[in-house]
Design a protein around this motif. Structure first.
Motif, short mmCIF file in Angstrom:
data_model
loop_
_atom_site.label_atom_id
_atom_site.label_comp_id
_atom_site.label_asym_id
_atom_site.label_seq_id
_atom_site.Cartn_x
_atom_site.Cartn_y
_atom_site.Cartn_z
N SER A 185 -72.84 37.74 -52.19
CA SER A 185 -73.16 39.14 -52.42
C SER A 185 -72.97 39.25 -53.89
CB SER A 185 -71.69 39.56 -52.38
OG SER A 185 -71.70 41.04 -52.34
N ARG A 186 -73.49 39.94 -54.39
CA ARG A 186 -73.82 40.02 -56.02
C ARG A 186 -72.87 41.43 -56.48
NH1 ARG A 186 -79.93 40.00 -54.24
NH2 ARG A 186 -79.00 40.61 -52.19
N VAL A 187 -72.22 41.31 -57.44
CA VAL A 187 -71.55 42.81 -58.19
C VAL A 187 -72.34 42.99 -59.02
CG1 VAL A 187 -69.42 43.71 -58.42
CG2 VAL A 187 -69.72 41.61 -56.71
N LEU A 188 -72.74 44.64 -59.48
CA LEU A 188 -73.58 44.81 -60.58
C LEU A 188 -71.88 45.60 -61.63
CD1 LEU A 188 -76.81 44.02 -58.48
CD2 LEU A 188 -76.92 43.14 -60.96
N PHE A 189 -72.37 45.54 -62.40
CA PHE A 189 -71.41 46.37 -63.60
C PHE A 189 -72.11 47.05 -64.17
CE2 PHE A 189 -68.66 43.04 -61.73
CZ PHE A 189 -67.40 43.88 -61.57
N VAL A 190 -72.54 48.31 -64.56
CA VAL A 190 -72.98 49.18 -65.06
C VAL A 190 -72.66 50.03 -66.44
CG1 VAL A 190 -75.37 50.37 -65.65
CG2 VAL A 190 -74.80 48.93 -63.61
N ARG A 191 -72.73 50.47 -67.45
CA ARG A 191 -72.17 51.57 -68.04
C ARG A 191 -72.34 52.70 -68.14
NH1 ARG A 191 -66.90 52.47 -70.70
NH2 ARG A 191 -66.99 54.14 -72.15
N LEU A 217 -71.45 49.39 -60.10
CA LEU A 217 -70.12 49.96 -60.39
C LEU A 217 -70.87 50.33 -61.30
CD1 LEU A 217 -68.72 47.35 -58.63
CD2 LEU A 217 -67.00 49.03 -58.92
N VAL A 218 -71.57 51.74 -61.53
CA VAL A 218 -71.90 52.04 -62.62
C VAL A 218 -70.11 53.69 -63.19
CG1 VAL A 218 -73.04 53.87 -63.74
CG2 VAL A 218 -73.85 52.89 -61.51
N GLY A 219 -70.08 52.93 -64.56
CA GLY A 219 -68.33 54.00 -65.38
C GLY A 219 -67.87 53.19 -66.40
N LYS A 220 -66.78 53.22 -66.35
CA LYS A 220 -65.59 52.89 -67.46
C LYS A 220 -64.41 52.43 -66.08
CE LYS A 220 -62.39 53.84 -69.80
NZ LYS A 220 -61.72 54.47 -71.16
N VAL A 221 -65.00 50.68 -65.74
CA VAL A 221 -64.23 50.55 -64.57
C VAL A 221 -63.22 48.73 -65.23
CG1 VAL A 221 -65.88 51.17 -62.40
CG2 VAL A 221 -65.83 48.43 -64.37
N ASN A 222 -62.32 48.60 -64.23
CA ASN A 222 -61.71 47.30 -64.67
C ASN A 222 -61.94 46.56 -64.36
OD1 ASN A 222 -59.95 45.46 -64.87
ND2 ASN A 222 -58.15 46.80 -65.36
N LYS A 245 -66.67 60.25 -64.00
CA LYS A 245 -66.62 59.57 -63.38
C LYS A 245 -67.04 58.13 -63.00
CE LYS A 245 -65.58 63.87 -61.10
NZ LYS A 245 -65.94 64.82 -59.49
N ASN A 246 -67.71 57.56 -62.11
CA ASN A 246 -67.26 56.12 -61.39
C ASN A 246 -68.38 57.13 -60.46
OD1 ASN A 246 -66.46 54.96 -64.09
ND2 ASN A 246 -64.81 53.61 -62.24
N PHE A 247 -69.20 55.33 -60.57
CA PHE A 247 -69.59 55.32 -58.82
C PHE A 247 -70.61 54.50 -58.46
CE2 PHE A 247 -74.09 56.65 -56.79
CZ PHE A 247 -74.23 57.70 -56.48
N VAL A 248 -69.65 53.93 -57.33
CA VAL A 248 -69.60 52.76 -56.69
C VAL A 248 -71.43 53.05 -55.12
CG1 VAL A 248 -68.62 51.51 -55.00
CG2 VAL A 248 -67.52 52.25 -56.89
N MET A 249 -71.90 51.52 -55.07
CA MET A 249 -73.11 51.71 -53.99
C MET A 249 -72.84 50.50 -53.60
SD MET A 249 -77.55 52.54 -55.06
CE MET A 249 -77.05 54.20 -54.43
N VAL A 250 -72.91 50.30 -52.20
CA VAL A 250 -72.65 49.74 -51.47
C VAL A 250 -74.11 49.24 -51.08
CG1 VAL A 250 -71.75 47.77 -49.68
CG2 VAL A 250 -70.61 48.96 -51.79
N GLY A 251 -75.15 48.53 -51.11
CA GLY A 251 -76.52 48.10 -50.59
C GLY A 251 -77.09 47.07 -49.44
#
Length: 398
Positions: free
Chosen positions: A18-24, A195-200, A30-36
């Motif tokens: 599984s791949r996890v991608l972090f995007v500013r 994950l798009v946004g400001k995430v920890n 707000k943050n945006f999460v997409m699982v595809g």
């Protein structure tokens, strides 16, 4: 494994694939999460058409831990907006939320995806909901004309089957069919989380490792079927009892998809044909001949093959032959004469304006990153405008 999908877009690949991608991304309030998952109706056949779309609906039903209503209320109760979608080649769950709700959203999505068994009563109720959705499409002549056009252009191929399926196939899909399909196709090594946004990042990765990271990898499905690029003249007409005096027209071609070097030119052709009231189709059909209220064109893709087509939804059917002649002429003119510099710049400016506006949305970023990860688009979507700016009128003619 950690690397970068593109500059500034970090990718972490888990042990299960599984791949996890972090995007500013833009406006990180707000943050945006997409699982595809890289699966969709392209893997269906004539006997189970619509199963992936039905499965997407069933994801929102009760799990072993929570009732379906509780899942949605917990998310929406704090302002999170949740949705899902199924296409020919991918299925997605996505949500927009305040940053402190990111972890909660990821955990909810995981529960929905791994839920091993469904309540039969809920399933049957949702089957009725999907049938109502299909009835709505059945009464929507724009949808029907597009599906008829796709089936004419791709006979016996997956774009010729509606993503929602058919009534007879939907009725035959069982609870076991849905659970088996999810088991075989919703596998981590065919999935990506954006994950798009400001995430920890540390907190997010700990959560993902404890949830999605524990999913067992499976056998990857085969590559999507090749559709081919050959164009041949096909004319198909169908009568509808509900349409006494109107006609709906679609005309177009198979073209390369976004993986091809000519894609920017095709994007601009679409803008020249139907980008606003100064576009060619609007002027030639509506302004000069009074044909149609809505006139336009569209560019869509299925893997390596795309479609560029013109459409006129709902016009006086006695003007059908005149409309066909006009659209045919406008397509041919693009290859015979060079677009004037003024018209070229107008179409370019209109597209760039709309594209820059789309890049202000977090969902656009998430979707573009997912498509890059799944299908390897050869350009950076953040700099795609530069590809458009490099075009000259001769590129359109070519």
């Amino acid at each position: 494994k950690t690397d970068f999908l593109m500059t500034g877009i970090k990718r972490i690949t888990l042990d299960n694939g599984s791949r996890v991608l972090f995007v500013r991304g833009p406006r990180p309030k707000k943050n945006f999460v997409m699982v595809g998952f890289k699966v969709g109706s392209a893997y269906e056949n004539d006997k189970n058409t619509g199963i992936f779309h039905f499965l997407e609906h069933i994801l929102f039903k009760s799990t072993k831990m929570k009732k379906s209503r509780q899942i949605i209320e917990e998310l929406e109760g704090e302002g999170t907006e949740v949705n899902a979608g199924t296409d020919y080649q991918f299925t997605i769950l996505h949500a927009e939320m305040l940053p402190h709700l990111t972890i909660k959203t990821l955990k909810s999505f995981f529960e929905m995806i791994v839920n091993p068994e469904y309540n039969l009563q809920e399933l049957e109720r949702e089957r009725k909901v999907v049938m109502d959705e299909m009835e709505n499409d059945k009464d929507d002549h724009v949808v029907q004309s597009s599906e008829f056009f796709f089936s004419s252009l791709f006979p016996e191929q997956y774009p010729g089957r509606p993503v929602l399926g058919h009534f007879d196939t939907l009725k035959g899909i069982t609870k076991d069919d849905l659970e088996e399909t999810k088991k075989n196709y919703y596998i981590p090594n065919n999935a990506a989380i954006v994950l798009v946004g400001k995430v920890n990042e540390k907190e997010v990765m700990e959560t993902i490792q404890d949830t999605f990271g524990k999913m067992e990898p499976g056998k990857l499905p085969p590559p999507f079927p090749k559709l081919g690029m050959a164009n041949s003249q096909t004319i198909k007409m169908a009568s509808r009892d509900a349409l006494k005096s109107q006609a709906y027209l679609c005309m177009g071609y198979k073209v390369p998809s976004s993986n091809h070097k000519d894609y920017p030119g095709l994007v601009l052709i679409d803008s020249i044909l139907s980008g606003g009231m100064s576009s060619r189709l609007f002027i030639a059909l509506r302004e000069q001949r009074g044909i149609g209220y809505q006139v336009g064109s569209a560019l869509c893709e299925f893997g390596e093959t795309g479609i560029l087509y013109a459409f006129i939804p709902g016009f006086y059917k006695k003007r059908l032959q005149a409309a066909i002649k006009v659209v045919s002429r406008e397509f041919k003119k693009l290859g015979k004469t060079t677009v004037s510099q003024i018209e070229f710049e107008r179409a370019k400016s209109r597209f760039l304006s709309h594209y820059e506006e789309a890049l202000e949305e977090r969902e656009t970023w998430a979707n573009q990153v997912l498509m890059k990860e799944f299908f390897g688009m050869p350009y950076d979507f953040r700099r795609f405008a530069g590809n458009i700016k490099k075009l000259v009128p001769a590129d359109i003619k070519r």
